[in-house]
Design a protein around this motif. Sequence first.
Motif, short mmCIF file in Angstrom:
data_model
loop_
_atom_site.label_atom_id
_atom_site.label_comp_id
_atom_site.label_asym_id
_atom_site.label_seq_id
_atom_site.Cartn_x
_atom_site.Cartn_y
_atom_site.Cartn_z
N SER A 58 0.70 -1.25 -0.04
CA SER A 58 -0.05 0.19 -0.14
C SER A 58 0.70 1.22 -0.08
O SER A 58 2.00 1.49 0.64
N PRO A 59 0.53 2.39 -0.74
CA PRO A 59 1.30 3.59 -0.73
C PRO A 59 1.28 4.32 0.56
O PRO A 59 0.35 4.17 1.44
N THR A 60 2.49 5.09 0.56
CA THR A 60 2.60 5.70 2.08
C THR A 60 1.93 7.12 1.85
O THR A 60 2.21 7.83 0.84
N THR A 61 1.17 7.53 2.79
CA THR A 61 0.21 8.79 2.77
C THR A 61 0.75 9.64 3.90
O THR A 61 0.47 11.00 3.69
N ALA A 62 1.51 9.29 4.70
CA ALA A 62 2.27 10.48 5.85
C ALA A 62 3.36 9.69 6.47
O ALA A 62 3.39 8.38 6.66
N ILE A 63 4.26 10.63 6.81
CA ILE A 63 5.44 10.11 7.64
C ILE A 63 5.24 11.30 8.92
O ILE A 63 5.51 12.30 8.75
N ARG A 64 5.32 10.72 10.05
CA ARG A 64 5.44 11.38 11.26
C ARG A 64 6.90 11.04 11.98
O ARG A 64 6.84 10.05 12.44
N VAL A 65 7.76 12.03 12.26
CA VAL A 65 8.75 11.77 13.06
C VAL A 65 8.93 12.57 14.48
O VAL A 65 8.55 13.83 14.60
N THR A 66 9.29 11.67 15.34
CA THR A 66 9.35 12.03 16.75
C THR A 66 10.77 12.43 16.95
O THR A 66 11.44 11.59 17.07
N HIS A 74 7.89 19.38 1.19
CA HIS A 74 7.82 18.27 0.00
C HIS A 74 6.59 18.51 -0.54
O HIS A 74 5.76 18.43 -0.17
N ALA A 75 6.94 18.78 -2.07
CA ALA A 75 5.95 19.01 -3.01
C ALA A 75 4.83 17.90 -2.90
O ALA A 75 5.01 16.75 -2.92
N GLY A 76 3.43 18.39 -3.05
CA GLY A 76 2.36 17.56 -2.81
C GLY A 76 2.15 16.99 -1.50
O GLY A 76 1.16 16.28 -1.37
N ARG A 112 -4.71 11.47 -2.95
CA ARG A 112 -4.16 10.05 -3.41
C ARG A 112 -2.96 9.92 -4.24
O ARG A 112 -2.11 9.25 -4.36
N ASP A 113 -2.99 10.90 -5.45
CA ASP A 113 -1.97 10.91 -6.49
C ASP A 113 -0.61 11.45 -6.00
O ASP A 113 0.29 11.21 -6.35
N ASP A 114 -0.50 12.05 -4.69
CA ASP A 114 0.76 12.57 -4.15
C ASP A 114 1.38 11.45 -3.31
O ASP A 114 2.59 11.64 -2.82
N ALA A 115 0.43 10.39 -2.92
CA ALA A 115 1.13 9.46 -1.97
C ALA A 115 2.35 8.60 -2.73
O ALA A 115 2.57 8.69 -3.80
N SER A 120 2.55 6.12 7.73
CA SER A 120 0.92 5.94 7.47
C SER A 120 0.85 5.56 5.98
O SER A 120 1.40 6.03 5.20
N CYS A 121 -0.12 4.43 5.89
CA CYS A 121 -0.26 3.94 4.36
C CYS A 121 -1.81 4.12 3.97
O CYS A 121 -2.74 4.10 5.03
N ASP A 122 -2.15 3.86 2.86
CA ASP A 122 -3.42 3.73 2.38
C ASP A 122 -4.08 2.88 3.13
O ASP A 122 -5.31 2.87 3.56
#
Length: 169
Positions: free
Chosen positions: A38-46, A59-61, A96-99, A128-130
């Motif tokens: 599944s495509p990646t939709t978010a990245i959260r860095v602590t 990051h574009a998009g 969704r196209d930016d994932a 996080s992914c789709d």
Amino acid sequence: MLTLANTSFGHVVLNEPVALANTSYRAAFRVGHGCGGSPTTAIRVTLPAGFQGAKPMPHAGWALVVREEKLARPYKSHGKEVTQDVVEVTWTAKTRDDALPDAFYDEFVLRGQLPDVAGPMWFKVLQSCDKGHKDWSDVPASGTSTQGLKAPAALLEILPSGPANGHHH
């Protein structure tokens, strides 16, 4: 160190896993795949304690959200006391196209100041992914070996720096 980076390509890792203490550091988090296809939709860095003055790269998009908190231990930067700082950075695909498709990789970048003490620094990353997510937050009880960890946090090895090294931009 190079072997560690190459063997853990499937994980979210730092492009440059070693840096000198008390220097500015460019943290590029390399995302090598999605979640089970599944495509990646978010990245959260602590951000770990001691990583100061984080400034993320847009990051574009992708929408960029920075979370700050009051610091338990304020620090000085450019002669001013800093009492609140960035503790978390999140990039989220706008559409969704930016994932990030599972078949591709990308890097999400921020920079900040490293502490003046050598040792391991662990960045916890929630991908996080789709469909689903992967919480890259496992840290060994001691040492820096990620062997046996199912979802290791991104490791930065901070090496001692000499007196000539200091705060650089």
